[in-house]
Design a protein around this motif. Structure first.
Motif: not given
Length: 192
Positions: A21-50
């Motif tokens: 749950l903590d990991h899932q909540l973090f991902v949710l908070a991390l991408i909450a401000v983005y839209s579907f059209s920002d999917w490339k930015k989001i993938l870079v963002l979660v990859t930075a986390f990884t």
């Protein structure tokens, strides 16, 4: 190959399981401000986390970095609190938030990587190379994050386009919920 698949599955479970749950909540908070059209930015963002997660996990497995598990268990939900709070106070300043989001994701990934370090240290023997386990685990983690990201983005797309939910209301609602849950976790895990 069997070792690789074992660790890939372990990485997948690390984020997809109900215990994550903590990991899932973090991902949710991390991408909450983005839209579907920002999917490339989001993938870079979660990859930075990884990447941050991988670095600390490797340093912990090699016993270069060791932090008390009580502190790690406290710091993980604290990173979620900070991320969600940032979404709430910066909801009208997406450009400013985008610039620091990648650095925060990388830094917070460093903290989250320590959360699995003790388990990984026990599982990977001293004689075994850490390359295959670490690669498998992190690919599994990344795949799990991508699945979660796209599930959230599909939900967001439906809410914004079919149900006409206001984007700012979405950000405030999701970030407030994540903030409340992670603050509760943080307060329960104070290490002193």
């Amino acid at each position: 190959m069997q070792d690789f698949l074992f660790y890939l599955n372990l990485g997948w479970e690390h984020i997809i399981s109900l215990d994550a749950l903590d990991h899932q909540l973090f991902v949710l908070a991390l991408i909450a401000v983005y839209s579907f059209s920002d999917w490339k930015k989001i993938l870079v963002l979660v990859t930075a986390f990884t990447i941050g997660h991988s670095v600390t996990l490797a340093l912990s497995i090699l016993d270069i970095v060791r932090v008390s598990s009580d502190w790690v268990e406290f710091l993980i939900p604290l990173t979620i609190v900070i991320t969600a709070f940032g979404n709430i106070v910066m909801k009208n300043k997406k450009q400013s938030q985008n610039k620091i989001a990648y650095y925060l994701a990388l830094f917070f990934g460093l903290i989250h990587g320590m959360g699995f370090a003790n388990t990984a240290r026990v599982m990977i023997s001293k004689s075994q190379s850490i390359a295959v386990p670490l690669l498998g685990f992190n690919i599994g983690l990344e795949l799990g994050q991508i699945v979660i990201v796209f599930a959230i983005l599909i939900l967001l797309f439906i809410l914004l386009n079919i149900f006409k939910v206001n984007k700012k209301d979405w950000i405030l609602f999701v970030s407030s919920g994540v903030f409340a849950l992670s603050l509760k976790m943080t307060l329960e895990r104070i290490p002193f």
